[in-house]
Design a protein around this motif. Structure first.
Motif, PDB file in Angstrom:
ATOM      1  N   ILE A 260     -92.917   7.269  29.460  1.00 22.12           N
ATOM      2  CA  ILE A 260     -91.949   6.161  29.471  1.00 22.12           C
ATOM      3  C   ILE A 260     -90.525   6.683  29.270  1.00 22.12           C
ATOM      4  CG2 ILE A 260     -92.123   5.522  27.005  1.00 22.12           C
ATOM      5  CD1 ILE A 260     -92.108   2.527  28.102  1.00 22.12           C
ATOM      6  N   ALA A 261     -90.390   7.822  28.578  1.00 21.38           N
ATOM      7  CA  ALA A 261     -89.049   8.380  28.363  1.00 21.38           C
ATOM      8  C   ALA A 261     -88.395   8.818  29.667  1.00 21.38           C
ATOM      9  CB  ALA A 261     -89.125   9.561  27.401  1.00 21.38           C
ATOM     10  N   SER A 262     -89.219   8.957  30.730  1.00 21.99           N
ATOM     11  CA  SER A 262     -88.639   9.405  31.998  1.00 21.99           C
ATOM     12  C   SER A 262     -88.166   8.217  32.849  1.00 21.99           C
ATOM     13  CB  SER A 262     -89.662  10.235  32.786  1.00 21.99           C
ATOM     14  OG  SER A 262     -90.725   9.394  33.208  1.00 21.99           O
ATOM     15  N   LEU A 263     -88.389   6.996  32.382  1.00 25.41           N
ATOM     16  CA  LEU A 263     -87.965   5.823  33.163  1.00 25.41           C
ATOM     17  C   LEU A 263     -86.492   5.504  32.870  1.00 25.41           C
ATOM     18  CD1 LEU A 263     -91.089   3.464  32.863  1.00 25.41           C
ATOM     19  CD2 LEU A 263     -90.570   5.202  34.582  1.00 25.41           C
ATOM     20  N   PRO A 264     -85.825   4.842  33.824  1.00 22.88           N
ATOM     21  CA  PRO A 264     -84.390   4.579  33.649  1.00 22.88           C
ATOM     22  C   PRO A 264     -84.084   3.866  32.331  1.00 22.88           C
ATOM     23  CG  PRO A 264     -85.120   3.937  35.856  1.00 22.88           C
ATOM     24  CD  PRO A 264     -86.347   4.350  35.106  1.00 22.88           C
ATOM     25  N   GLY A 265     -83.108   4.390  31.633  1.00 16.49           N
ATOM     26  CA  GLY A 265     -82.643   3.757  30.390  1.00 16.49           C
ATOM     27  C   GLY A 265     -83.497   4.057  29.172  1.00 16.49           C
ATOM     28  N   MET A 266     -84.572   4.822  29.355  1.00 18.03           N
ATOM     29  CA  MET A 266     -85.511   4.998  28.244  1.00 18.03           C
ATOM     30  C   MET A 266     -85.333   6.296  27.463  1.00 18.03           C
ATOM     31  SD  MET A 266     -87.036   2.265  27.814  1.00 18.03           S
ATOM     32  CE  MET A 266     -88.338   2.617  26.643  1.00 18.03           C
ATOM     33  N   TRP A 267     -84.791   7.310  28.115  1.00 21.37           N
ATOM     34  CA  TRP A 267     -84.698   8.601  27.417  1.00 21.37           C
ATOM     35  C   TRP A 267     -84.007   8.454  26.066  1.00 21.37           C
ATOM     36  CZ3 TRP A 267     -86.075  13.161  26.118  1.00 21.37           C
ATOM     37  CH2 TRP A 267     -85.172  14.023  25.495  1.00 21.37           C
ATOM     38  N   GLU A 268     -82.889   7.759  26.067  1.00 24.81           N
ATOM     39  CA  GLU A 268     -82.115   7.699  24.829  1.00 24.81           C
ATOM     40  C   GLU A 268     -82.741   6.795  23.759  1.00 24.81           C
ATOM     41  OE1 GLU A 268     -80.701   5.398  28.108  1.00 24.81           O
ATOM     42  OE2 GLU A 268     -80.738   7.555  27.988  1.00 24.81           O
ATOM     43  N   ARG A 269     -83.752   6.006  24.119  1.00 21.90           N
ATOM     44  CA  ARG A 269     -84.332   5.106  23.108  1.00 21.90           C
ATOM     45  C   ARG A 269     -85.816   5.403  22.824  1.00 21.90           C
ATOM     46  NH1 ARG A 269     -82.764   0.359  23.613  1.00 21.90           N
ATOM     47  NH2 ARG A 269     -81.089   0.725  25.100  1.00 21.90           N
ATOM     48  N   THR A 270     -86.299   6.533  23.305  1.00 25.07           N
ATOM     49  CA  THR A 270     -87.733   6.819  23.153  1.00 25.07           C
ATOM     50  C   THR A 270     -87.982   8.084  22.341  1.00 25.07           C
ATOM     51  OG1 THR A 270     -88.146   5.816  25.300  1.00 25.07           O
ATOM     52  CG2 THR A 270     -89.885   7.227  24.428  1.00 25.07           C
ATOM     53  N   ILE A 271     -88.944   8.013  21.454  1.00 18.62           N
ATOM     54  CA  ILE A 271     -89.452   9.232  20.805  1.00 18.62           C
ATOM     55  C   ILE A 271     -90.866   9.437  21.337  1.00 18.62           C
ATOM     56  CG2 ILE A 271     -90.094  10.317  18.631  1.00 18.62           C
ATOM     57  CD1 ILE A 271     -87.937   8.735  17.286  1.00 18.62           C
ATOM     58  N   SER A 272     -91.099  10.544  22.029  1.00 17.51           N
ATOM     59  CA  SER A 272     -92.427  10.834  22.584  1.00 17.51           C
ATOM     60  C   SER A 272     -93.162  11.755  21.613  1.00 17.51           C
ATOM     61  CB  SER A 272     -92.306  11.535  23.940  1.00 17.51           C
ATOM     62  OG  SER A 272     -91.439  10.813  24.787  1.00 17.51           O
ATOM     63  N   ILE A 273     -94.402  11.398  21.345  1.00 17.35           N
ATOM     64  CA  ILE A 273     -95.159  12.153  20.341  1.00 17.35           C
ATOM     65  C   ILE A 273     -96.386  12.809  20.968  1.00 17.35           C
ATOM     66  CG2 ILE A 273     -96.539  11.880  18.230  1.00 17.35           C
ATOM     67  CD1 ILE A 273     -94.622   9.624  17.448  1.00 17.35           C
ATOM     68  N   GLY A 274     -96.611  14.087  20.673  1.00 18.55           N
ATOM     69  CA  GLY A 274     -97.763  14.807  21.204  1.00 18.55           C
ATOM     70  C   GLY A 274     -98.513  15.533  20.095  1.00 18.55           C
ATOM     71  N   SER A 275     -99.673  16.037  20.425  1.00 21.24           N
ATOM     72  CA  SER A 275    -100.514  16.675  19.408  1.00 21.24           C
ATOM     73  C   SER A 275    -101.248  17.880  19.989  1.00 21.24           C
ATOM     74  CB  SER A 275    -101.530  15.653  18.899  1.00 21.24           C
ATOM     75  OG  SER A 275    -102.610  16.289  18.263  1.00 21.24           O
ATOM     76  N   ALA A 276    -101.060  19.018  19.347  1.00 21.96           N
ATOM     77  CA  ALA A 276    -101.809  20.197  19.780  1.00 21.96           C
ATOM     78  C   ALA A 276    -103.296  20.003  19.535  1.00 21.96           C
ATOM     79  CB  ALA A 276    -101.328  21.424  19.019  1.00 21.96           C
ATOM     80  N   GLY A 277    -103.626  19.291  18.471  1.00 21.23           N
ATOM     81  CA  GLY A 277    -105.030  19.056  18.128  1.00 21.23           C
ATOM     82  C   GLY A 277    -105.764  18.383  19.264  1.00 21.23           C
ATOM     83  N   LYS A 278    -105.157  17.332  19.839  1.00 21.29           N
ATOM     84  CA  LYS A 278    -105.808  16.598  20.917  1.00 21.29           C
ATOM     85  C   LYS A 278    -105.789  17.424  22.201  1.00 21.29           C
ATOM     86  CE  LYS A 278    -106.114  13.005  18.267  1.00 21.29           C
ATOM     87  NZ  LYS A 278    -107.366  12.516  17.763  1.00 21.29           N
ATOM     88  N   THR A 279    -104.682  18.095  22.451  1.00 19.75           N
ATOM     89  CA  THR A 279    -104.522  18.830  23.703  1.00 19.75           C
ATOM     90  C   THR A 279    -105.453  20.028  23.792  1.00 19.75           C
ATOM     91  OG1 THR A 279    -102.228  18.141  23.788  1.00 19.75           O
ATOM     92  CG2 THR A 279    -102.803  20.024  25.144  1.00 19.75           C
ATOM     93  N   PHE A 280    -105.636  20.712  22.662  1.00 16.59           N
ATOM     94  CA  PHE A 280    -106.391  21.968  22.695  1.00 16.59           C
ATOM     95  C   PHE A 280    -107.727  21.899  21.949  1.00 16.59           C
ATOM     96  CE2 PHE A 280    -101.906  23.311  23.183  1.00 16.59           C
ATOM     97  CZ  PHE A 280    -102.016  23.898  24.435  1.00 16.59           C
ATOM     98  N   SER A 281    -108.247  20.705  21.743  1.00 14.56           N
ATOM     99  CA  SER A 281    -109.537  20.539  21.045  1.00 14.56           C
ATOM    100  C   SER A 281    -109.556  21.215  19.685  1.00 14.56           C
ATOM    101  CB  SER A 281    -110.699  21.146  21.842  1.00 14.56           C
ATOM    102  OG  SER A 281    -110.674  20.786  23.154  1.00 14.56           O
ATOM    103  N   ALA A 282    -108.497  21.053  18.927  1.00 14.32           N
ATOM    104  CA  ALA A 282    -108.440  21.699  17.614  1.00 14.32           C
ATOM    105  C   ALA A 282    -107.788  20.726  16.633  1.00 14.32           C
ATOM    106  CB  ALA A 282    -107.643  23.002  17.714  1.00 14.32           C
ATOM    107  N   THR A 283    -108.446  19.592  16.398  1.00 17.99           N
ATOM    108  CA  THR A 283    -107.803  18.533  15.622  1.00 17.99           C
ATOM    109  C   THR A 283    -107.500  18.956  14.182  1.00 17.99           C
ATOM    110  OG1 THR A 283    -110.004  17.640  15.182  1.00 17.99           O
ATOM    111  CG2 THR A 283    -108.766  16.605  16.959  1.00 17.99           C
ATOM    112  N   GLY A 284    -108.280  19.924  13.662  1.00 19.25           N
ATOM    113  CA  GLY A 284    -108.071  20.363  12.284  1.00 19.25           C
ATOM    114  C   GLY A 284    -106.775  21.131  12.092  1.00 19.25           C
ATOM    115  N   TRP A 285    -106.162  21.582  13.161  1.00 17.27           N
ATOM    116  CA  TRP A 285    -104.923  22.338  13.022  1.00 17.27           C
ATOM    117  C   TRP A 285    -103.789  21.467  12.497  1.00 17.27           C
ATOM    118  CZ3 TRP A 285    -103.605  26.620  17.093  1.00 17.27           C
ATOM    119  CH2 TRP A 285    -104.667  27.529  17.142  1.00 17.27           C
ATOM    120  N   LYS A 286    -103.789  20.215  12.894  1.00 22.50           N
ATOM    121  CA  LYS A 286    -102.742  19.300  12.444  1.00 22.50           C
ATOM    122  C   LYS A 286    -101.349  19.880  12.687  1.00 22.50           C
ATOM    123  CE  LYS A 286    -104.192  15.350  10.789  1.00 22.50           C
ATOM    124  NZ  LYS A 286    -103.695  14.125  11.426  1.00 22.50           N
TER     125      LYS A 286
END
Ligand code: PMP
Length: 416
Positions: A260-286
């Protein structure tokens, strides 16, 4: 590795304050004044405490909590061992508070390309103790007493208490399932926002909206059009967007994850959150994104998980449940209304059917999963209280064992 984020500690303290634990902390303190801050009223329930306990006691197969029971990819483990086993002992000491410089640099390069932005690693990226802490920090930093925060139901259950912890008021808007023709399989894409209903939630006091795409628990991947609608309303009402994208790489059937941050007007009002745990099957890493060159992110787990999704869907269907095809994440939700007669009635109780069903299932069948009502706010818990969420980030043997339980169950039902 650090396992607990700040809110988890809060849950432990609340458990103790409410007499739930056997700790020496508050229960023996005999304090006459209320221990719990008033703003936490009604947020001391935690579904995970109850269901983790039930699963530990009764489950043969646990498809409840969202973590993998297979090892993270070899490249990730090797990188970890290299980092902690190498000569650079400074890696064990404090680093820059907002993120280890080489990590924020690589995250800035990688996500800058995806978002079409030139990112400054020191200004635009922050590494946190899992996505959980990122969410917590967002609400604490952005929400003032009296602010409203729009949350789309069903939702990852920590959003509500986190908003309340910050002094804000959650305002809920549901994804409503379309009514389909008989026998037509339902997809998570069939759960949609009503545009007029969504628009009606925005007002003077709205400070932020929480978006979670791909969505836990439904597995819904919001389409570009749906995101555009949300974006237009955020821009029109000058509202911030907290975009929880922890399942961004777990998208199936060639579906596109739109940021959504890539849509017009959204970059400046969006915080995008990601997780290495979910991406790399290592949820315990936190940890945020621990390893992130595109080369590695490309061969992610989605293809393998799609096979597991299809397999679990077949098992559930064969047993008489009606799964909703998830477009992303590693969760799927199935309608279990057909089992209503299996579960004893609970006269006088307002506990949703799905919650009673999940408890009955783990105790009697040894299969653990989470009721969908856990992902709704209090007054809405009964709205869709006939669904169960299963996690399919599991190794073959676990899925096989789940299939055995379901098959046996089906045979028992069929027997006169
Ligand atoms: N957001 C969602 C939607 C989640 O499902 C989860 C984990 N279940 C998190 C955030 C937390 O992620 P992490 O483990 O990185 O803290």
């Amino acid at each position: 590795m650090i396992r607990r984020a700040v809110p988890s500690l809060r849950h432990v303290l609340l458990e103790r304050a409410n007499g739930g634990g056997r700790s020496l902390c508050f229960s023996k303190a005999k304090m006459s004044r209320p221990v719990q801050a008033q703003r936490l009223e009604g947020v001391d329930q935690n579904i995970w405490v109850e269901f983790v306990k039930l699963a530990a006691t009764y489950a043969t197969v646990n498809l409840g909590q969202g973590f993998h029971d297979f090892p993270p990819p070899a490249f990730l483990r090797e990188a970890f061992v290299r980092a902690v086993g190498g000569d650079n002992h400074m890696l064990h000491q404090y680093t820059r508070a907002f993120g280890h410089p080489p990590l924020v640099k690589i995250l800035a390069e990688f996500f800058g390309k995806l978002l079409g932005q030139e990112l400054d690693p020191l200004d635009n990226v922050m590494v946190t103790v899992g996505a959980y802490q990122a969410l917590f920090c967002c609400f604490q930093a952005l929400v003032d007493e009296g602010d409203e925060v729009i949350i789309i139901e069903p939702f990852f259950d920590c959003y509500e208490p986190m908003v309340k912890m910050a002094g804000g008021t959650p305002v809920f808007v549901p994804l409503r399932p379309k009514v389909l023709g008989a026998g037509k399989p339902m997809s998570s894409a069939d759960w949609q926002l009503d545009p007029a209903e969504l628009a009606s939630k925005f007002g003077e006091r709205t400070k932020a909206l929480v978006l979670n795409s791909p969505n836990n628990p439904l597995g819904k991947v919001f389409s570009r059009e749906e995101l555009q609608l949300i974006a237009e309303l955020c821009v029109k009402h000058d509202v911030l967007c907290t975009s929880d994208e922890v399942y961004e790489w777990l998208v199936f059937d060639g579906k596109e994850h739109v940021r959504i941050a890539s849509l017009p007007g959204m970059w400046e009002r969006t915080i995008s959150i990601g997780s290495a745990g979910k991406t790399f099957s290592a949820t315990g890493w936190k940890v945020g994104w621990t390893v992130g060159p595109p080369r590695l992110l490309q061969h992610l787990l989605a293809r393998e998980l799609q096979g597991k999704r299809d397999r679990l869907m077949r098992s559930l269907e064969a047993a008489g449940m009606t799964p909703i095809v998830p477009e992303g994440t590693y969760f799927l939700v199935a309608d279990v209304s057909a089992f209503a007669s299996d579960v004893p009635e609970a006269p006088g109780s307002d506990e949703p059917f799905d919650s009673r069903f999940a408890k009955w299932m783990v105790k009697n069948k040894g299969l653990a999963a989470i009721p969908l009502s856990a992902f709704y706010s209090g007054p809405h818990k009964n709205d869709y209280g006939r669904f169960i969420r299963f996690c399919f980030a599991k190794e073959e043997a676990t899925l096989e064992a789940a299939n055995d339980i379901l098959q046996k169950w089906k045979r028992e039902k069929a027997a006169p």
